[in-house]
Design an enzyme around this catalytic site. Structure first.
Site: not given
Length: 394
Positions: A13, A55, A137-138, A190, A201, A140-143
Site C-alpha cells: 500500500k 526475504n 520497513g519502508a 498486524e 494497511d 509500504l504495507g509489507s507486514s
C-alpha cells in the site's frame, strides 16, 4: 485439511494523500501497490509445520507435538486477540519486550493464526513459504500483505472459507463475507506485529484499489483508475512516532497556522477522490492528469510545512521534475518513500532516464501501478511458474 496446496498474493500500500492530517480527523486516501507478497502453502505428512521467509533469511520448523500443548482450547475469534495464547507463544518463541525484531514478530503472527484456526483438533503438517516484492520497513504495507496472505491461506486450508471459484488460468477472489473474515484475521496479525495499527494497511491488502480513511472508518472505493507510478525508496530511515509527534507539537504551538494546513490537506484528498471518480465515469483527458499533478505538488508543499519533509525527498522531487514528472512523499515522510505519477503518454525513455538518475542518488526505484486488485488465489501451474520466474530464487 480442506485445501492441500494453494498460492495466494496480496498487494502493498501507499498513501496517495492525507498523511499526518488523518491523525487529526482528516481524510486520507490509501491505494494498493502492484508490488505483491506471495504465499505458497502445502500440506505435508512430516509431522512438522514450517515457515520459510527468504526475504529476511528465515526458515523455522516445529514438531507438531511441541505445538499442540500450546492450545488448551479452541479459540477462533477473529475480532480480538487471545492474550493467553499470545503469551504462551511469546514464551515459546523467546520474544521479550526487548526482542521485537522482524523475524520474531513474523513468526508470532504465523503461529498465532495457525494455532487459532487449527487448534481445536489435530494440528496438520504444513509447509508455508512467503516471499515478497515489497521492501520491509519502508512504510509500504509489507507486514500487512504478509498478514493478509497468512490469513487467506490458513483460512482456506482450514475450511473456514471456501477456495474461490475461478477460471483455472486466472487469479480468483473471494466473496465479500469471506474477505471480511480474511481482513479480520489479518488485522490480528498486524496487531501482533505493530501493537496498535489503524487497520488501513490490512484493508488495502485485502480489498485492493483505493480506501477512504476518516476518523477510524475505512470505506473501499468501488471504482478507481489504474495509475502508473514510479515508487522510490530513499532508504533514509525515519521514525513514524517522532514525525507524528512533531506535527502534533506544531499544531499545539501554532493552531491558527497549522489547522488551515490540515484543512487544506483534507481538501486535497477530497478533490483527488472526486477527480479519480470522474476518470472512471467519463473519458480520461490530459486535464485529469494536470489536476492530479497539481494536487501532488501542493500536497508535497503542505507536508513540508508540517515538518515531515527531508532533503532526500526534495532531491526526489527535483530530479523527477527535470524530466517533467511530479512527486510527493508517501507515508510518514522524513525520508522513506515517494511516489511519482506517470502519464499515459510518458515515454519509456523518460521513465528509464528518470530511474537512472534516481538510482544515481542511491535510491531504489520501481515502475509499478496503484489501484490494482487485493488478495487473490492463483492456481494454474503456469501462473505459479510465471510468479517464481519473475521474483527469482527464493
Amino acid at each position: 485439511m480442506h485445501v492441500r496446496h494453494c498460492i495466494i498474493s496480496a498487494p502493498g500500500k501507499a498513501i496517495l494523500h492525507g498523511e499526518h492530517a488523518v491523525v487529526h480527523g482528516k481524510v486520507a486516501l490509501a491505494v494498493s501497490l502492484n508490488l505483491r507478497t506471495y504465499l505458497e502453502l502445502k500440506a505435508t505428512s512430516t509431522g512438522k509445520v514450517s515457515i520459510d521467509l527468504p526475504n529476511i533469511d528465515t526458515f523455522l520448523s516445529w514438531d507438531l507435538s511441541d505445538l499442540q500443548p500450546l492450545v488448551s482450547e479452541s479459540f477462533d475469534e477473529a475480532q480480538r486477540l487471545d492474550p493467553e495464547l499470545l503469551g504462551r507463544l511469546r514464551e515459546f518463541v523467546g520474544v521479550t519486550n526487548g526482542n521485537l525484531d522482524t523475524r520474531s514478530m513474523a513468526t508470532l503472527a504465523f503461529l498465532y493464526i495457525y494455532l487459532s484456526l487449527f487448534g481445536s483438533g489435530e494440528l496438520p503438517g504444513l509447509s508455508v513459504c512467503v516471499w515478497s516484492e515489497l521492501p520491509t520497513g519502508a512504510g509500504l504495507g509489507s507486514s500487512a500483505a504478509y498478514s493478509v496472505c497468512l490469513a487467506a491461506g490458513l483460512l482456506t486450508a482450514s475450511g473456514a472459507i471456501p477456495a474461490p471459484l475461478r477460471d483455472p488460468s486466472a487469479p480468483a477472489r473471494w466473496g465479500q463475507e469471506d474477505m471480511e473474515l480474511i481482513n479480520s484475521w489479518a488485522f490480528q496479525g498486524e496487531r501482533i506485529i505493530h501493537g496498535n495499527p489503524s487497520g488501513v494497511d490490512n484493508a488495502v491488502g485485502t480489498w485492493g484499489g483505493m480506501l477512504r480513511f476518516l476518523s477510524g472508518k475505512i470505506i473501499p472505493l468501488s471504482r478507481v483508475p489504474l495509475l502508473r507510478i514510479l515508487l522510490t525508496n530513499t532508504k533514509v530511515p525515519r521514525s513514524t512516532k517522532l514525525l507524528v509527534a512533531g506535527v502534533k507539537d506544531k499544531l499545539t504551538k501554532f493552531p491558527s497556522v497549522i489547522n488551515p494546513v490540515l484543512d487544506s490537506v483534507d481538501a486535497i484528498s477530497c478533490t483527488c477522490e472526486k477527480t479519480l471518480a470522474e476518470m472512471t465515469s467519463e473519458p480520461i483527458t490530459g486535464e485529469h492528469y494536470n489536476v492530479l499533478e497539481e494536487l501532488i505538488d501542493i500536497n508535497q508543499s503542505q507536508l513540508c510545512v508540517l515538518g515531515v519533509g527531508h532533503p532526500s525527498l526534495d532531491t526526489l522531487c527535483r530530479v523527477t521534475l527535470t524530466h517533467g514528472l511530479h512527486s510527493k512523499l508517501t507515508g510518514a515522510g522524513g525520508g522513506g518513500c515517494g511516489i511519482t505519477l506517470l502519464r499515459p503518454e510518458t515515454d519509456a525513455a523518460v521513465v528509464r532516464d528518470t530511474v537512472r538518475d534516481l538510482q544515481a542518488c542511491g535510491y531504489d526505484c520501481w515502475e509499478t501501478s496503484i489501484g490494482g486488485p487485493g488478495v487473490q488465489q492463483h492456481g494454474a501451474p503456469s501462473v505459479r511458474e510465471d510468479i517464481l520466474e519473475r521474483l527469482g530464487p527464493r
